[in-house]
Design a protein around this motif. Structure first.
Motif, PDB file in Angstrom:
ATOM      1  N   VAL A  47     -35.777  14.261 -11.573  1.00 50.54           N
ATOM      2  CA  VAL A  47     -34.478  13.877 -11.254  1.00 50.54           C
ATOM      3  C   VAL A  47     -33.541  14.411 -12.150  1.00 50.54           C
ATOM      4  CG1 VAL A  47     -35.431  11.625 -10.558  1.00 50.54           C
ATOM      5  CG2 VAL A  47     -35.172  11.984 -12.874  1.00 50.54           C
ATOM      6  N   THR A  48     -32.182  14.464 -11.677  1.00 50.10           N
ATOM      7  CA  THR A  48     -31.094  15.097 -12.637  1.00 50.10           C
ATOM      8  C   THR A  48     -30.126  14.300 -12.148  1.00 50.10           C
ATOM      9  OG1 THR A  48     -30.226  16.540 -10.837  1.00 50.10           O
ATOM     10  CG2 THR A  48     -32.135  17.370 -12.225  1.00 50.10           C
ATOM     11  N   GLU A  49     -28.963  14.055 -13.360  1.00 48.58           N
ATOM     12  CA  GLU A  49     -27.441  13.491 -13.097  1.00 48.58           C
ATOM     13  C   GLU A  49     -26.640  14.865 -13.505  1.00 48.58           C
ATOM     14  OE1 GLU A  49     -24.806   9.943 -14.209  1.00 48.58           O
ATOM     15  OE2 GLU A  49     -26.838   9.614 -14.377  1.00 48.58           O
ATOM     16  N   THR A  50     -25.601  15.185 -12.803  1.00 50.24           N
ATOM     17  CA  THR A  50     -24.893  16.207 -12.910  1.00 50.24           C
ATOM     18  C   THR A  50     -23.444  15.903 -13.489  1.00 50.24           C
ATOM     19  OG1 THR A  50     -26.053  17.426 -11.205  1.00 50.24           O
ATOM     20  CG2 THR A  50     -23.887  18.309 -12.014  1.00 50.24           C
ATOM     21  N   LEU A  51     -23.156  16.373 -14.822  1.00 51.87           N
ATOM     22  CA  LEU A  51     -21.875  16.071 -15.189  1.00 51.87           C
ATOM     23  C   LEU A  51     -21.113  17.479 -15.654  1.00 51.87           C
ATOM     24  CD1 LEU A  51     -22.757  13.099 -17.645  1.00 51.87           C
ATOM     25  CD2 LEU A  51     -21.365  13.055 -15.694  1.00 51.87           C
ATOM     26  N   PRO A  52     -20.331  17.924 -14.806  1.00 45.55           N
ATOM     27  CA  PRO A  52     -19.932  19.245 -15.119  1.00 45.55           C
ATOM     28  C   PRO A  52     -18.959  19.439 -16.120  1.00 45.55           C
ATOM     29  CG  PRO A  52     -19.748  18.814 -12.705  1.00 45.55           C
ATOM     30  CD  PRO A  52     -20.221  17.497 -13.349  1.00 45.55           C
ATOM     31  N   SER A  53     -18.527  18.249 -16.414  1.00 43.19           N
ATOM     32  CA  SER A  53     -17.241  18.460 -17.571  1.00 43.19           C
ATOM     33  C   SER A  53     -17.887  18.414 -19.095  1.00 43.19           C
ATOM     34  CB  SER A  53     -16.578  17.021 -17.452  1.00 43.19           C
ATOM     35  OG  SER A  53     -17.452  15.814 -17.814  1.00 43.19           O
ATOM     36  N   VAL A  54     -19.118  18.613 -19.237  1.00 44.61           N
ATOM     37  CA  VAL A  54     -19.530  18.482 -20.701  1.00 44.61           C
ATOM     38  C   VAL A  54     -20.273  19.905 -20.751  1.00 44.61           C
ATOM     39  CG1 VAL A  54     -20.188  16.049 -20.828  1.00 44.61           C
ATOM     40  CG2 VAL A  54     -21.843  17.629 -19.866  1.00 44.61           C
ATOM     41  N   ARG A  55     -20.580  20.118 -21.858  1.00 42.65           N
ATOM     42  CA  ARG A  55     -21.356  21.099 -22.454  1.00 42.65           C
ATOM     43  C   ARG A  55     -22.806  21.272 -22.741  1.00 42.65           C
ATOM     44  NH1 ARG A  55     -19.191  26.190 -23.302  1.00 42.65           N
ATOM     45  NH2 ARG A  55     -21.364  26.824 -23.060  1.00 42.65           N
ATOM     46  N   SER A  56     -23.351  20.207 -22.673  1.00 45.98           N
ATOM     47  CA  SER A  56     -24.686  19.914 -23.198  1.00 45.98           C
ATOM     48  C   SER A  56     -25.449  19.710 -21.837  1.00 45.98           C
ATOM     49  CB  SER A  56     -24.818  19.035 -24.384  1.00 45.98           C
ATOM     50  OG  SER A  56     -24.385  17.618 -23.754  1.00 45.98           O
ATOM     51  N   ARG A 122     -32.436  18.453 -26.529  1.00 43.67           N
ATOM     52  CA  ARG A 122     -30.838  18.339 -26.228  1.00 43.67           C
ATOM     53  C   ARG A 122     -30.301  19.612 -26.478  1.00 43.67           C
ATOM     54  NH1 ARG A 122     -26.232  16.141 -28.676  1.00 43.67           N
ATOM     55  NH2 ARG A 122     -24.679  15.707 -27.322  1.00 43.67           N
ATOM     56  N   VAL A 123     -29.940  20.394 -25.777  1.00 38.84           N
ATOM     57  CA  VAL A 123     -29.155  21.803 -26.187  1.00 38.84           C
ATOM     58  C   VAL A 123     -27.843  21.953 -25.341  1.00 38.84           C
ATOM     59  CG1 VAL A 123     -31.477  22.548 -26.304  1.00 38.84           C
ATOM     60  CG2 VAL A 123     -30.392  22.722 -24.108  1.00 38.84           C
ATOM     61  N   LEU A 124     -27.189  23.168 -25.571  1.00 37.42           N
ATOM     62  CA  LEU A 124     -26.086  23.681 -25.053  1.00 37.42           C
ATOM     63  C   LEU A 124     -26.681  23.653 -23.411  1.00 37.42           C
ATOM     64  CD1 LEU A 124     -24.509  26.010 -27.275  1.00 37.42           C
ATOM     65  CD2 LEU A 124     -23.645  23.732 -26.885  1.00 37.42           C
ATOM     66  N   ASP A 125     -25.535  23.774 -22.412  1.00 39.00           N
ATOM     67  CA  ASP A 125     -25.942  23.770 -21.161  1.00 39.00           C
ATOM     68  C   ASP A 125     -26.534  25.371 -20.679  1.00 39.00           C
ATOM     69  OD1 ASP A 125     -23.530  25.193 -21.583  1.00 39.00           O
ATOM     70  OD2 ASP A 125     -22.432  24.029 -19.942  1.00 39.00           O
ATOM     71  N   THR A 126     -26.042  26.433 -21.588  1.00 34.69           N
ATOM     72  CA  THR A 126     -26.453  27.653 -21.126  1.00 34.69           C
ATOM     73  C   THR A 126     -28.044  27.838 -21.919  1.00 34.69           C
ATOM     74  OG1 THR A 126     -25.233  28.199 -23.387  1.00 34.69           O
ATOM     75  CG2 THR A 126     -24.316  28.752 -21.421  1.00 34.69           C
ATOM     76  N   ASP A 127     -28.421  27.042 -22.651  1.00 36.64           N
ATOM     77  CA  ASP A 127     -29.845  27.132 -23.224  1.00 36.64           C
ATOM     78  C   ASP A 127     -30.683  26.245 -22.555  1.00 36.64           C
ATOM     79  OD1 ASP A 127     -29.122  29.069 -25.121  1.00 36.64           O
ATOM     80  OD2 ASP A 127     -27.927  27.469 -26.355  1.00 36.64           O
ATOM     81  N   LEU A 128     -30.331  25.443 -21.524  1.00 41.42           N
ATOM     82  CA  LEU A 128     -31.356  24.704 -20.822  1.00 41.42           C
ATOM     83  C   LEU A 128     -32.360  25.386 -20.399  1.00 41.42           C
ATOM     84  CD1 LEU A 128     -31.722  21.869 -19.549  1.00 41.42           C
ATOM     85  CD2 LEU A 128     -30.543  22.523 -17.475  1.00 41.42           C
ATOM     86  N   ASN A 224     -24.568  19.060 -18.126  1.00 39.02           N
ATOM     87  CA  ASN A 224     -24.093  20.456 -17.060  1.00 39.02           C
ATOM     88  C   ASN A 224     -25.218  20.954 -16.455  1.00 39.02           C
ATOM     89  OD1 ASN A 224     -22.225  21.978 -15.841  1.00 39.02           O
ATOM     90  ND2 ASN A 224     -21.722  23.133 -17.480  1.00 39.02           N
ATOM     91  N   VAL A 225     -25.871  20.366 -15.388  1.00 35.96           N
ATOM     92  CA  VAL A 225     -27.222  20.954 -14.841  1.00 35.96           C
ATOM     93  C   VAL A 225     -27.088  21.271 -13.523  1.00 35.96           C
ATOM     94  CG1 VAL A 225     -28.394  19.801 -16.807  1.00 35.96           C
ATOM     95  CG2 VAL A 225     -28.253  18.777 -14.481  1.00 35.96           C
ATOM     96  N   ASP A 226     -27.613  22.159 -12.798  1.00 36.53           N
ATOM     97  CA  ASP A 226     -27.726  22.300 -11.489  1.00 36.53           C
ATOM     98  C   ASP A 226     -29.099  21.642 -11.111  1.00 36.53           C
ATOM     99  OD1 ASP A 226     -26.919  23.711  -8.979  1.00 36.53           O
ATOM    100  OD2 ASP A 226     -28.607  24.601  -9.106  1.00 36.53           O
ATOM    101  N   HIS A 227     -29.269  20.894 -10.169  1.00 39.66           N
ATOM    102  CA  HIS A 227     -30.409  20.547  -9.840  1.00 39.66           C
ATOM    103  C   HIS A 227     -31.397  21.210  -9.233  1.00 39.66           C
ATOM    104  CE1 HIS A 227     -33.198  17.198  -8.323  1.00 39.66           C
ATOM    105  NE2 HIS A 227     -33.383  17.897  -7.204  1.00 39.66           N
ATOM    106  N   ALA A 228     -31.150  22.375  -8.079  1.00 37.94           N
ATOM    107  CA  ALA A 228     -31.926  23.239  -7.694  1.00 37.94           C
ATOM    108  C   ALA A 228     -32.531  24.261  -8.973  1.00 37.94           C
ATOM    109  CB  ALA A 228     -31.165  24.084  -6.604  1.00 37.94           C
ATOM    110  N   THR A 229     -31.762  24.505  -9.861  1.00 36.95           N
ATOM    111  CA  THR A 229     -32.029  25.526 -10.835  1.00 36.95           C
ATOM    112  C   THR A 229     -33.211  24.640 -11.860  1.00 36.95           C
ATOM    113  OG1 THR A 229     -30.004  26.596 -11.089  1.00 36.95           O
ATOM    114  CG2 THR A 229     -31.352  26.846 -12.919  1.00 36.95           C
ATOM    115  N   ASP A 390     -23.437   9.804 -23.825  1.00 35.80           N
ATOM    116  CA  ASP A 390     -23.859  11.421 -24.128  1.00 35.80           C
ATOM    117  C   ASP A 390     -24.999  11.561 -23.072  1.00 35.80           C
ATOM    118  OD1 ASP A 390     -26.660  10.904 -25.424  1.00 35.80           O
ATOM    119  OD2 ASP A 390     -25.261   9.594 -26.493  1.00 35.80           O
ATOM    120  N   THR A 391     -25.319  12.831 -23.049  1.00 28.79           N
ATOM    121  CA  THR A 391     -26.473  13.275 -21.894  1.00 28.79           C
ATOM    122  C   THR A 391     -27.768  12.747 -22.392  1.00 28.79           C
ATOM    123  OG1 THR A 391     -26.701  15.322 -23.243  1.00 28.79           O
ATOM    124  CG2 THR A 391     -25.088  15.383 -21.645  1.00 28.79           C
ATOM    125  N   GLY A 392     -28.177  12.503 -23.545  1.00 34.51           N
ATOM    126  CA  GLY A 392     -29.203  11.945 -23.786  1.00 34.51           C
ATOM    127  C   GLY A 392     -29.461  10.565 -23.511  1.00 34.51           C
TER     128      GLY A 392
END
Length: 459
Positions: A47-56, A122-128, A224-229, A390-392
């Motif tokens: 399960v994912t919840e997408t929040l494009p406005s954050v960087r984590s 919990r990481v930066l979105d690029t390090d997911l 800031n996650v993409d569900h399919a990814t 927060d994303t956590g």
């Protein structure tokens, strides 16, 4: 790897893609806050919840196993296992695991409760992708070496000792034992010195294989996650470990803690040379799935959930008898607890208990005022929203909701359920729960005559 193994792996991967089922559970607004679920073969849910406005981004794996799933001899095994999954896998040492997340400025941890365990990073979105790879590796590839079991035993014994030094924490374990006795819900999550010393590597490894099956796991990611990814990376990690499907899955036994609740009016006292007496006065509450939980939340907030609550005003503000006083609820799959905690001077313990008992009896008989209910609804609504900033916290919400309820509720829906609570709803749940004869747990330097008098607080 042999050609046959390659063909098997390819076929398994193809089957995974063919049968994965994706649903949008909450549509969100303009793609913001959208919650999706994909069920992979073998039953693993993502399960994912997408929040494009954050960087984590926060990634977690929830296991449907807690201390209440332990036998007496395995008491503490769930928490012990939580520690051991950080000790190394086939691909990473313990240092590799921690260094990988530290190197990107992330944070990683885990926690064990009565009914579930969670591992997260919990990481930066690029390090997911890194976080997914590390946490999945821990969950699917732990070695659980004998030398690590022995080394970590000392760490856990120190954690038990640290907890024992905090009577404000221990009194809640004592209250659970008072209410549930020597049952899984009545035993401490950490285990005891005796059970931890007796646990073996083989016992913990069997416990791991039994409970960390895909059907007992929920993967959650928020930010800031993409569900399919996320699904693709999780599937790849589990397939790589051969953990996406299991042919020896064991069904979890039904949980029925209601039978474990002991007769009301019990008093447990632990003599300690502490500066304060720590008390918990309480009774059976509601299961976490009970529809009346919204009314109970309002009741709990008005009684002891803040500085304007009845108990805080009566015990601390008006009389100055305690620094910390509050009420709380604990909801399990099939039962629950309601309790009132206070820490006070030993000489004041009977006065504090008398005020708390009178306050509970009065609310059980008369209910709360409309002003108290309105204030509690506002406070509960605000704290619900602020607690998801927060994303956590978002990962915790969707992961726990999927594991415990099998469904998701939007924040707007939660606020609507809170706002819909009426004075009659609160009065009904107060009459039923607070009208019960309570039980009591006390830790402190009480003399024999003081201890004997404690029974009057529950009579």
């Amino acid at each position: 790897m042999t050609s046959r193994s390659l063909r098997t792996t390819a076929r398994t991967s193809s089957e995974a893609r063919a049968v994965a089922r994706t649903q949008t559970l909450l549509p969100g607004k303009d793609g913001i806050g959208t919650v999706r679920r994909t069920t992979l073969p073998g039953g693993l849910r993502v399960v994912t919840e997408t929040l494009p406005s954050v960087r984590s981004a926060t990634f977690g794996i929830w296991a449907h196993v807690g201390s209440r799933d332990e036998t007496p001899t395995l008491n503490g095994a769930t928490h012990y296992l939580e520690h051991l999954l950080f000790k190394g896998t086939r691909e990473r040492s313990a240092l590799d695991i921690s260094a990988a997340i530290d190197a990107v400025g992330g944070e990683m941890n885990a926690f064990t409760a009565k009914e579930y365990t969670c591992y997260y990073a919990r990481v930066l979105d690029t390090d997911l992708p890194l976080a997914i790879d590390v946490v999945c590796d821990m969950l699917t590839g732990s070695l659980i070496l004998a030398e690590d079991v022995d080394a970590e035993r000392g760490v856990i014994l120190e954690e038990i000792a640290m907890t024992e030094d905090d009577p404000g924490d221990v009194v809640h374990d004592l209250f659970a034992r008072t209410m549930f006795g020597d049952t899984p819900l009545g035993r401490p999550v950490l285990g005891t010195v005796d059970t931890i010393n007796a646990l073996t590597r083989d016992q913990i490894a069997r416990f791991y294989r039994k409970h960390y099956d895909p059907t007992h796991l929920v993967v959650a990611a928020a930010g800031n996650v993409d569900h399919a990814t996320v699904v693709r990376l999780v599937r790849r990690a589990f397939e790589k470990a051969g953990a996406l499907t299991r042919t020896d899955a064991v069904s979890l036994a039904p949980r029925d803690g209601r039978r474990a609740i002991r007769t009301a009016g019990r008093v447990e006292v632990a003599a300690r040379r502490t500066e304060q007496a720590h008390v918990v006065l309480g009774m059976p509450g509601l299961a976490r799935t009970d529809e009346r939980r919204w009314a109970l939340g309002v009741l709990n907030t008005a009684l002891g959930g803040g500085m304007s609550s009845r108990l805080f005003q009566e015990v601390r503000e008006k009389r100055g008898l305690a620094y910390s006083v509050y009420s709380y609820t604990s909801g399990f799959a099939d039962c629950g607890l309601f309790g009132v905690y206070a820490g006070c001077r030993p000489s004041q313990v009977h006065d504090v208990l008398g005020i708390c008992r009178d306050g509970l009896d009065r609310v059980a008989a008369e209910g709360l005022t409309d002003d108290e209910i309105a204030r509690a609804i506002g406070q509960l609504s605000g704290s619900t929203v602020l607690g998801l900033e927060d994303t956590g916290a978002l990962m915790n919400r969707i992961g726990k909701s999927e594991l415990c309820w099998g469904d998701q509720m939007s924040v707007d829906d939660m606020l609507a359920r809170i706002a819909a609570v009426t004075p009659d709803d609160v009065r009904a749940v107060a009459s039923e729960l607070l009208g019960q004869r309570p039980s009591l747990a006390v830790i402190g330097p009480l003399k024999d005559k003081q201890a004997d008098r404690l029974h009057t607080a529950v009579s």
